[in-house]
Design a protein around this motif. Structure first.
Motif, PDB file in Angstrom:
ATOM      1  N   UNK A 120       0.822  -1.219   0.000  1.00  0.00           N
ATOM      2  CA  UNK A 120       0.000   0.000   0.000  1.00  0.00           C
ATOM      3  C   UNK A 120       0.857   1.271   0.000  1.00  0.00           C
ATOM      4  N   UNK A 121       1.894   1.239  -0.842  1.00  0.00           N
ATOM      5  CA  UNK A 121       2.778   2.391  -0.999  1.00  0.00           C
ATOM      6  C   UNK A 121       2.466   3.092  -2.310  1.00  0.00           C
ATOM      7  N   UNK A 122       2.997   4.276  -2.455  1.00  0.00           N
ATOM      8  CA  UNK A 122       2.881   5.019  -3.701  1.00  0.00           C
ATOM      9  C   UNK A 122       4.267   5.049  -4.352  1.00  0.00           C
ATOM     10  N   UNK A 123       4.313   4.962  -5.684  1.00  0.00           N
ATOM     11  CA  UNK A 123       5.626   5.006  -6.351  1.00  0.00           C
ATOM     12  C   UNK A 123       6.457   6.220  -5.954  1.00  0.00           C
ATOM     13  N   UNK A 124       5.821   7.366  -5.749  1.00  0.00           N
ATOM     14  CA  UNK A 124       6.599   8.556  -5.381  1.00  0.00           C
ATOM     15  C   UNK A 124       7.239   8.407  -4.001  1.00  0.00           C
ATOM     16  N   UNK A 125       6.577   7.675  -3.090  1.00  0.00           N
ATOM     17  CA  UNK A 125       7.163   7.433  -1.761  1.00  0.00           C
ATOM     18  C   UNK A 125       8.396   6.535  -1.879  1.00  0.00           C
ATOM     19  N   UNK A 126       8.263   5.490  -2.686  1.00  0.00           N
ATOM     20  CA  UNK A 126       9.378   4.560  -2.881  1.00  0.00           C
ATOM     21  C   UNK A 126      10.527   5.279  -3.574  1.00  0.00           C
ATOM     22  N   UNK A 127      10.209   6.080  -4.586  1.00  0.00           N
ATOM     23  CA  UNK A 127      11.240   6.829  -5.297  1.00  0.00           C
ATOM     24  C   UNK A 127      11.962   7.783  -4.345  1.00  0.00           C
ATOM     25  N   UNK A 128      11.210   8.453  -3.503  1.00  0.00           N
ATOM     26  CA  UNK A 128      11.816   9.379  -2.530  1.00  0.00           C
ATOM     27  C   UNK A 128      12.758   8.622  -1.603  1.00  0.00           C
ATOM     28  N   UNK A 129      12.282   7.495  -1.053  1.00  0.00           N
ATOM     29  CA  UNK A 129      13.108   6.713  -0.134  1.00  0.00           C
ATOM     30  C   UNK A 129      14.340   6.116  -0.828  1.00  0.00           C
ATOM     31  N   UNK A 130      14.216   5.864  -2.129  1.00  0.00           N
ATOM     32  CA  UNK A 130      15.338   5.307  -2.895  1.00  0.00           C
ATOM     33  C   UNK A 130      16.231   6.405  -3.465  1.00  0.00           C
ATOM     34  N   UNK A 131      15.900   7.660  -3.148  1.00  0.00           N
ATOM     35  CA  UNK A 131      16.660   8.819  -3.622  1.00  0.00           C
ATOM     36  C   UNK A 131      16.787   8.820  -5.143  1.00  0.00           C
ATOM     37  N   UNK A 132      15.637   8.663  -5.803  1.00  0.00           N
ATOM     38  CA  UNK A 132      15.615   8.669  -7.257  1.00  0.00           C
ATOM     39  C   UNK A 132      14.399   9.422  -7.760  1.00  0.00           C
ATOM     40  N   UNK A 133      14.425   9.768  -9.019  1.00  0.00           N
ATOM     41  CA  UNK A 133      13.310  10.464  -9.642  1.00  0.00           C
ATOM     42  C   UNK A 133      12.159   9.489  -9.855  1.00  0.00           C
ATOM     43  N   UNK A 134      10.944   9.929  -9.560  1.00  0.00           N
ATOM     44  CA  UNK A 134       9.775   9.055  -9.685  1.00  0.00           C
ATOM     45  C   UNK A 134       9.568   8.611 -11.134  1.00  0.00           C
ATOM     46  N   UNK A 135       9.916   9.457 -12.091  1.00  0.00           N
ATOM     47  CA  UNK A 135       9.763   9.072 -13.506  1.00  0.00           C
ATOM     48  C   UNK A 135      10.686   7.919 -13.865  1.00  0.00           C
TER      49      UNK A 135
END
Length: 78
Positions: A28-43
């Motif tokens: 139940x995560x959002x891609x933008x949350x995962x991208x933020x935590x992975x220090x990467x651009x959501x695109x």
């Protein structure tokens, strides 16, 4: 003018993207949350999820860390 790929994306890259998407949805995560935590651009994360871009090993580790799983879980059974 659209760029053409030099070679086709391997099927395993697409399968990895599906696995990442399933883990994001299942937790139940959002891609933008995962991208933020992975220090990467959501695109870029979206490209990996769609299987339209190959990732470096270091990126795989960052995504796994953001999902709070061991990197081997991402590539297991591919």
């Amino acid at each position: 003018m659209k760029r053409e790929r030099k070679s086709e994306i391997p099927e395993v890259v697409k399968e990895l993207g599906i696995k990442i998407k399933d883990l994001i949805d299942g937790n139940k995560l959002k891609p933008r949350e995962v991208a933020h935590d992975a220090e990467m651009d959501v695109e870029n994360l979206r490209k990996y999820i769609k299987g339209s871009q190959e990732m470096k090993v270091s990126t795989l580790f960052k995504i796994a860390q953001a999902l709070k799983i061991h990197p081997s879980e991402l590539i297991k059974d591919l």
